[in-house]
Design an enzyme around this catalytic site. Structure first.
Site, PDB file in Angstrom:
ATOM      1  N   LYS A  23       0.841  -1.212   0.000  1.00 60.31           N
ATOM      2  CA  LYS A  23       0.000   0.000   0.000  1.00 60.31           C
ATOM      3  C   LYS A  23       0.874   1.260   0.000  1.00 60.31           C
ATOM      4  O   LYS A  23       0.667   2.175  -0.796  1.00 60.31           O
ATOM      5  CB  LYS A  23      -0.939   0.004   1.223  1.00 60.31           C
ATOM      6  CG  LYS A  23      -1.849  -1.225   1.299  1.00 60.31           C
ATOM      7  CD  LYS A  23      -2.809  -1.165   2.475  1.00 60.31           C
ATOM      8  CE  LYS A  23      -2.175  -1.241   3.854  1.00 60.31           C
ATOM      9  NZ  LYS A  23      -1.497  -2.536   4.150  1.00 60.31           N
ATOM     10  N   ARG A  41     -10.268   0.049   8.296  1.00 63.22           N
ATOM     11  CA  ARG A  41      -9.685  -1.248   8.617  1.00 63.22           C
ATOM     12  C   ARG A  41     -10.680  -2.158   9.307  1.00 63.22           C
ATOM     13  O   ARG A  41     -10.319  -3.230   9.788  1.00 63.22           O
ATOM     14  CB  ARG A  41      -8.536  -1.007   9.580  1.00 63.22           C
ATOM     15  CG  ARG A  41      -7.202  -1.469   9.110  1.00 63.22           C
ATOM     16  CD  ARG A  41      -6.239  -0.999  10.166  1.00 63.22           C
ATOM     17  NE  ARG A  41      -4.998  -1.686  10.097  1.00 63.22           N
ATOM     18  CZ  ARG A  41      -3.956  -1.261   9.380  1.00 63.22           C
ATOM     19  NH1 ARG A  41      -4.020  -0.180   8.662  1.00 63.22           N
ATOM     20  NH2 ARG A  41      -2.847  -1.954   9.404  1.00 63.22           N
ATOM     21  N   ARG A  85      11.533  -5.389   5.619  1.00 64.00           N
ATOM     22  CA  ARG A  85      11.237  -3.980   5.307  1.00 64.00           C
ATOM     23  C   ARG A  85      12.098  -3.004   6.108  1.00 64.00           C
ATOM     24  O   ARG A  85      12.392  -3.225   7.280  1.00 64.00           O
ATOM     25  CB  ARG A  85       9.770  -3.672   5.602  1.00 64.00           C
ATOM     26  CG  ARG A  85       9.515  -2.161   5.469  1.00 64.00           C
ATOM     27  CD  ARG A  85       8.105  -1.794   5.443  1.00 64.00           C
ATOM     28  NE  ARG A  85       7.381  -2.352   6.552  1.00 64.00           N
ATOM     29  CZ  ARG A  85       6.059  -2.306   6.623  1.00 64.00           C
ATOM     30  NH1 ARG A  85       5.369  -1.754   5.657  1.00 64.00           N
ATOM     31  NH2 ARG A  85       5.452  -2.828   7.649  1.00 64.00           N
ATOM     32  N   ARG A  95      10.694  -0.866  11.434  1.00 54.90           N
ATOM     33  CA  ARG A  95       9.535  -0.674  12.303  1.00 54.90           C
ATOM     34  C   ARG A  95       9.516  -1.698  13.426  1.00 54.90           C
ATOM     35  O   ARG A  95       9.796  -2.868  13.205  1.00 54.90           O
ATOM     36  CB  ARG A  95       8.236  -0.801  11.484  1.00 54.90           C
ATOM     37  CG  ARG A  95       7.794   0.512  10.887  1.00 54.90           C
ATOM     38  CD  ARG A  95       6.665   0.372   9.920  1.00 54.90           C
ATOM     39  NE  ARG A  95       5.516  -0.410  10.382  1.00 54.90           N
ATOM     40  CZ  ARG A  95       4.388  -0.514   9.706  1.00 54.90           C
ATOM     41  NH1 ARG A  95       4.241   0.120   8.548  1.00 54.90           N
ATOM     42  NH2 ARG A  95       3.409  -1.249  10.159  1.00 54.90           N
ATOM     43  N   ARG A 133      -0.582  -9.368  13.136  1.00 55.13           N
ATOM     44  CA  ARG A 133      -1.155  -8.363  12.223  1.00 55.13           C
ATOM     45  C   ARG A 133      -1.918  -9.047  11.091  1.00 55.13           C
ATOM     46  O   ARG A 133      -2.970  -8.574  10.668  1.00 55.13           O
ATOM     47  CB  ARG A 133      -0.046  -7.468  11.666  1.00 55.13           C
ATOM     48  CG  ARG A 133       0.455  -6.465  12.709  1.00 55.13           C
ATOM     49  CD  ARG A 133       1.806  -5.889  12.353  1.00 55.13           C
ATOM     50  NE  ARG A 133       1.808  -5.158  11.112  1.00 55.13           N
ATOM     51  CZ  ARG A 133       2.907  -4.903  10.408  1.00 55.13           C
ATOM     52  NH1 ARG A 133       4.091  -5.309  10.834  1.00 55.13           N
ATOM     53  NH2 ARG A 133       2.819  -4.228   9.270  1.00 55.13           N
TER      54      ARG A 133
HETATM   55  P1  AP5 Z   1       4.739  -1.570   2.029  1.00 56.04           P
HETATM   56  O1  AP5 Z   1       4.451  -0.787   0.797  1.00 56.04           O
HETATM   57  O2  AP5 Z   1       5.392  -0.863   3.152  1.00 56.04           O
HETATM   58  O3  AP5 Z   1       3.413  -2.343   2.507  1.00 56.04           O
HETATM   59  P2  AP5 Z   1       2.083  -1.838   3.209  1.00 56.04           P
HETATM   60  O4  AP5 Z   1       0.951  -2.486   2.504  1.00 56.04           O
HETATM   61  O5  AP5 Z   1       2.094  -0.356   3.297  1.00 56.04           O
HETATM   62  O6  AP5 Z   1       2.254  -2.560   4.612  1.00 56.04           O
HETATM   63  P3  AP5 Z   1       2.109  -2.004   6.090  1.00 56.04           P
HETATM   64  O7  AP5 Z   1       2.897  -2.954   6.969  1.00 56.04           O
HETATM   65  O8  AP5 Z   1       2.437  -0.557   6.153  1.00 56.04           O
HETATM   66  O9  AP5 Z   1       0.645  -2.226   6.364  1.00 56.04           O
HETATM   67  P4  AP5 Z   1      -0.018  -2.264   7.722  1.00 56.04           P
HETATM   68  O10 AP5 Z   1      -1.410  -2.165   7.281  1.00 56.04           O
HETATM   69  O11 AP5 Z   1       0.316  -3.422   8.563  1.00 56.04           O
HETATM   70  O12 AP5 Z   1       0.635  -1.052   8.542  1.00 56.04           O
HETATM   71  P5  AP5 Z   1       0.115   0.405   8.889  1.00 56.04           P
HETATM   72  O13 AP5 Z   1       1.274   1.284   8.939  1.00 56.04           O
HETATM   73  O14 AP5 Z   1      -1.029   0.762   8.027  1.00 56.04           O
HETATM   74  O15 AP5 Z   1       5.634  -2.830   1.586  1.00 56.04           O
HETATM   75  C1  AP5 Z   1       6.111  -3.752   2.538  1.00 56.04           C
HETATM   76  C2  AP5 Z   1       7.538  -4.208   2.155  1.00 56.04           C
HETATM   77  O16 AP5 Z   1       7.492  -4.946   0.941  1.00 56.04           O
HETATM   78  C3  AP5 Z   1       8.527  -3.060   1.904  1.00 56.04           C
HETATM   79  O17 AP5 Z   1       9.785  -3.453   2.360  1.00 56.04           O
HETATM   80  C4  AP5 Z   1       8.523  -2.888   0.398  1.00 56.04           C
HETATM   81  O18 AP5 Z   1       9.749  -2.359  -0.085  1.00 56.04           O
HETATM   82  C5  AP5 Z   1       8.285  -4.321  -0.069  1.00 56.04           C
HETATM   83  N1  AP5 Z   1       7.501  -4.398  -1.307  1.00 56.04           N
HETATM   84  C6  AP5 Z   1       6.449  -3.620  -1.675  1.00 56.04           C
HETATM   85  N2  AP5 Z   1       5.978  -3.999  -2.882  1.00 56.04           N
HETATM   86  C7  AP5 Z   1       6.733  -5.057  -3.272  1.00 56.04           C
HETATM   87  C8  AP5 Z   1       6.730  -5.897  -4.428  1.00 56.04           C
HETATM   88  N3  AP5 Z   1       5.842  -5.714  -5.415  1.00 56.04           N
HETATM   89  N4  AP5 Z   1       7.627  -6.887  -4.486  1.00 56.04           N
HETATM   90  C9  AP5 Z   1       8.545  -7.078  -3.480  1.00 56.04           C
HETATM   91  N5  AP5 Z   1       8.607  -6.304  -2.379  1.00 56.04           N
HETATM   92  C10 AP5 Z   1       7.708  -5.311  -2.274  1.00 56.04           C
HETATM   93  O19 AP5 Z   1      -0.458   0.181  10.369  1.00 56.04           O
HETATM   94  C11 AP5 Z   1       0.406  -0.091  11.445  1.00 56.04           C
HETATM   95  C12 AP5 Z   1      -0.364  -0.211  12.739  1.00 56.04           C
HETATM   96  O20 AP5 Z   1      -1.016   1.050  13.028  1.00 56.04           O
HETATM   97  C13 AP5 Z   1      -1.502  -1.240  12.755  1.00 56.04           C
HETATM   98  O21 AP5 Z   1      -1.023  -2.524  13.078  1.00 56.04           O
HETATM   99  C14 AP5 Z   1      -2.426  -0.653  13.816  1.00 56.04           C
HETATM  100  O22 AP5 Z   1      -1.935  -0.925  15.112  1.00 56.04           O
HETATM  101  C15 AP5 Z   1      -2.315   0.853  13.586  1.00 56.04           C
HETATM  102  N6  AP5 Z   1      -3.328   1.345  12.644  1.00 56.04           N
HETATM  103  C16 AP5 Z   1      -3.098   1.899  11.398  1.00 56.04           C
HETATM  104  N7  AP5 Z   1      -4.253   2.240  10.806  1.00 56.04           N
HETATM  105  C17 AP5 Z   1      -5.253   1.909  11.685  1.00 56.04           C
HETATM  106  C18 AP5 Z   1      -6.649   1.976  11.629  1.00 56.04           C
HETATM  107  N8  AP5 Z   1      -7.292   2.468  10.538  1.00 56.04           N
HETATM  108  N9  AP5 Z   1      -7.357   1.526  12.688  1.00 56.04           N
HETATM  109  C19 AP5 Z   1      -6.723   1.031  13.788  1.00 56.04           C
HETATM  110  N10 AP5 Z   1      -5.399   0.906  13.895  1.00 56.04           N
HETATM  111  C20 AP5 Z   1      -4.654   1.342  12.850  1.00 56.04           C
HETATM  112 MG    MG Z   2       2.135   1.041   4.934  1.00 61.04          MG
END
Ligand code: AP5
Ligand code: MG
Ligand code: ZN
Length: 217
Positions: free
Chosen positions: A16, A91, A130, A163, A174
């Site tokens: 994402k 989410r 990552r 992270r 997660r």
């Molecule tokens: P990346 O692009 O970083 O993936 P992402 O989908 O953004 O993954 P996240 O881990 O950020 O998602 P998340 O939903 O768990 O975390 P968030 O920060 O939203 O890519 C991942 C890795 O893969 C990178 O190293 C990248 O380089 C690599 N990659 C990407 N594309 C690739 C490809 N095509 N091929 C190979 N490699 C690739 O949330 C974190 C925490 O915050 C949650 O756990 C929760 O506690 C809280 N939170 C956030 N939003 C809410 C909400 N709405 N409600 C409640 N709690 C929330």
């Molecule tokens: Mg992200």
């Protein structure tokens, strides 16, 4: 043309944040990542950050009363008039309902929800390798997309870090939280006729071309 209002849906590690970097530049959308906003609050030690930290480190969702307010406030800012890209929100069904209420009140609607589909074994590899820029949040990967200079962001020269929730154990939780609480949103947006599924496996540029193809229809 009115702006696009897009949701990026997908499990942790689906790409994402990686795709949001590309989409926001080409389509001039405001990128709203609740994960990035919460991590900033944790780093700044604000009241919000203090409330969120334990949930994030455990891989649990931060409670709705903390998260929904920050998104609704952000969507009230005038820069979102030209379109926005939600990353990591909603989410859960309750968050989706709150979002609908806020958008209805503003006379807006979601143009498209892009669901990125990636198998779980691939997600675990991506997350445990990552790295991120502390300043601009650009994502990297130790194997798949390392920065040109180790430890330094290509884009802004910022420091690259890992992270705290990218440990193998937290990643498993997660993914479980995603399956139970977030995955039902795929059917929710499908039933509203705005869902597009994107194959999220391949080179990030290739995946971006698939997204472009869908957004331009
Ligand atoms: P990346 O692009 O970083 O993936 P992402 O989908 O953004 O993954 P996240 O881990 O950020 O998602 P998340 O939903 O768990 O975390 P968030 O920060 O939203 O890519 C991942 C890795 O893969 C990178 O190293 C990248 O380089 C690599 N990659 C990407 N594309 C690739 C490809 N095509 N091929 C190979 N490699 C690739 O949330 C974190 C925490 O915050 C949650 O756990 C929760 O506690 C809280 N939170 C956030 N939003 C809410 C909400 N709405 N409600 C409640 N709690 C929330
Ligand atoms: Mg992200
Ligand atoms: Zn940077």
């Amino acid at each position: 043309m009115a702006g696009l209002n897009v949701i990026l849906l997908g499990p942790p590690g689906a790409g994402k944040g990686t795709q949001a970097e590309r989409i926001k530049q080409d389509y001039n959308l405001v990128h709203i990542s609740t994960g990035d906003m919460l991590r900033e609050a944790v780093a700044a030690g604000t009241e919000l950050g203090v409330k969120a930290k334990g949930f994030m480190d455990a891989g649990e969702l931060v409670p709705d009363e903390v998260v929904i307010g920050i998104v609704v406030d952000r969507l009230r800012q005038p820069d979102t008039e030209s379109g926005f890209l939600l990353d990591g929100f909603p989410r859960s069904l309750s968050q989706a309902h709150e979002l609908d209420t806020a958008l209805d009140a503003a006379g807006k609607q979601i143009t498209m929800a892009l669901a990125m589909i990636v198998p779980e074994s691939e997600l675990i590899k991506r997350l445990t390798g990552r790295r991120l820029c502390r300043d601009c949040q650009k994502p990297y990967h130790v194997v798949f997309s390392p920065p040109r200079q180790e430890g330094v962001c290509d884009q802004c020269g910022g420091e690259i870090f890992q992270r705290s929730d990218d440990s193998e154990e937290t990643v498993q939780n997660r993914l479980e939280v995603y399956r139970t609480q977030t995955e039902p949103l795929i059917d929710y947006y499908r039933s509203r006729g705005v869902l597009t599924e994107i194959d999220g496996v391949g080179h990030p540029d290739e995946i971006y071309q698939r997204i472009r193809g869908s957004l331009s229809q």
